[in-house]
Scaffold this active site. Structure first.
Site, PDB file in Angstrom:
ATOM      1  CB  CYS A   1     -32.201   3.395-117.385  1.00 46.50           C
ATOM      2  SG  CYS A   1     -32.492   2.475-118.906  1.00 46.50           S
TER       3      CYS A   1
ATOM      4  CE  LYS B   1     -29.728  11.262-124.526  1.00 45.65           C
ATOM      5  NZ  LYS B   1     -30.403  10.882-125.755  1.00 45.65           N
TER       6      LYS B   1
ATOM      7  CB  VAL C   1     -28.014   4.231-120.793  1.00 42.12           C
ATOM      8  CG1 VAL C   1     -26.992   5.330-120.829  1.00 42.12           C
ATOM      9  CG2 VAL C   1     -29.316   4.736-120.179  1.00 42.12           C
TER      10      VAL C   1
ATOM     11  CB  SER D   1     -30.763  -3.949-122.253  1.00 44.82           C
ATOM     12  OG  SER D   1     -32.060  -4.096-122.810  1.00 44.82           O
TER      13      SER D   1
HETATM   14  N1  LIG Z   1     -33.999  -0.872-126.582  1.00 46.55           N
HETATM   15  C1  LIG Z   1     -33.077  -0.221-125.689  1.00 46.55           C
HETATM   16  C2  LIG Z   1     -33.852   0.824-124.896  1.00 46.55           C
HETATM   17  C3  LIG Z   1     -32.922   1.668-124.023  1.00 46.55           C
HETATM   18  C4  LIG Z   1     -33.609   2.968-123.571  1.00 46.55           C
HETATM   19  O1  LIG Z   1     -34.711   3.315-124.003  1.00 46.55           O
HETATM   20  N2  LIG Z   1     -32.920   3.696-122.687  1.00 46.55           N
HETATM   21  C5  LIG Z   1     -33.422   4.994-122.284  1.00 46.55           C
HETATM   22  C6  LIG Z   1     -33.289   5.214-120.787  1.00 46.55           C
HETATM   23  S1  LIG Z   1     -34.244   4.102-119.828  1.00 46.55           S
HETATM   24  C7  LIG Z   1     -32.559   6.081-122.911  1.00 46.55           C
HETATM   25  O2  LIG Z   1     -31.349   5.975-122.929  1.00 46.55           O
HETATM   26  N3  LIG Z   1     -33.190   7.141-123.383  1.00 46.55           N
HETATM   27  C8  LIG Z   1     -32.488   8.274-123.899  1.00 46.55           C
HETATM   28  C9  LIG Z   1     -33.122   8.849-125.110  1.00 46.55           C
HETATM   29  O3  LIG Z   1     -34.016   8.200-125.671  1.00 46.55           O
HETATM   30  O4  LIG Z   1     -32.709   9.941-125.495  1.00 46.55           O
HETATM   31  C10 LIG Z   1     -32.397  -1.245-124.788  1.00 46.55           C
HETATM   32  O5  LIG Z   1     -33.033  -2.275-124.505  1.00 46.55           O
HETATM   33  O6  LIG Z   1     -31.231  -1.040-124.408  1.00 46.55           O
END
Ligand SMILES: N[C@@H](CCC(=O)N[C@@H](CS)C(=O)NCC(=O)O)C(=O)O
Length: 218
Positions: free
Chosen positions: A11, A38, A51, A64
């Site tokens: 990620c 998950k 995450v 983040s």
């Molecule tokens: N805006 C979020 C984006 C986080 C994100 O998109 N994480 C992805 C993995 S890279 C995730 O957890 N995806 C799981 C899902 O959407 O089910 C951040 O900056 O933390």
């Protein structure tokens, strides 16, 4: 209190927090989860089911950019500009970096040639906007490495992985971005912020999803 970062190996958003933790030499724990499966405990604590999540005692932080600002505040010295306007500009471009990450993911994951070309076009347009914003470097704000740099490093790393297997010359018309990306990728905290086989995992993911780009890889 030792913070615990909940991560998924490939990620780019988790990677931002890892770069900040490593840059600041912070002691932390890391727990990897499988996003395709998950765990229940994760779904209970992560409001978006995404995450990174940072557990600090009983508190749960998500997003983040928010996690990074928290880490920056409690582990000095700060690497975010102190002046409000400059800080706001940095925050705005951190948001832009998320869009650029999604552009690249869309490009890598496109299933058809038409979509692949459209996504590449959109990403290239956004890179041109970034190029117009950059100064002499080596970092976004000039001499000092900042949170905004941690936000863009994952994009440059994945772009380099893709360019190695599918040389598309994405940064040819963006020499400032290219130099900035090289400066970021040469940093130890950036290199150590990913699993050693990120490249293979990222490529394998594309191959498994039978994306258009995976048919072009050398
Ligand atoms: N805006 C979020 C984006 C986080 C994100 O998109 N994480 C992805 C993995 S890279 C995730 O957890 N995806 C799981 C899902 O959407 O089910 C951040 O900056 O933390």
């Amino acid at each position: 209190m030792v913070p615990e970062l909940i991560s998924f190996e490939t990620c780019p958003f988790v990677q931002r927090s890892l770069i900040t933790l490593l840059h600041k030499n912070v002691e932390f724990d890391i727990t990897y989860i499988d996003l395709e499966n998950k765990p229940e405990w994760f779904l209970k604590i992560s409001p978006f089911g995404k995450v990174p999540v940072l557990k600090v005692g009983d508190h749960v932080l998500f997003e983040s950019a928010v996690i990074n600002e928290y880490l920056d505040e409690i582990y000095p010295p700060s690497i975010h500009p102190p002046e409000p306007l400059e800080k706001a500009v940095n925050r705005a471009w951190i948001e832009f970096s998320s869009a650029l990450n999604m552009d690249m993911f869309g490009w890598a994951m496109a299933k058809t040639e038409e979509d692949f070309k459209a996504k590449r076009e959109k990403m290239t347009e956004n890179i041109a906007k970034l190029e117009a914003k950059l100064g002499d470097g080596p970092y976004f704000n000039g001499e000092s490495f900042a949170l905004v740099d941690t936000a863009f490093a994952p994009f440059f790393m994945r772009l380099a992985i893709l360019e190695e297997r599918h040389p598309a010359g994405i940064l040819t018309a963006a020499p400032k971005c290219r130099k900035w990306g090289e400066a970021l990728l040469s940093l130890e905290e950036v290199q150590n912020s990913v699993v050693p086989d990120l490249s293979e995992k990222f490529i394998q993911y594309m191959v498994n999803k039978e994306t258009y780009m995976s048919s072009l890889l050398r």
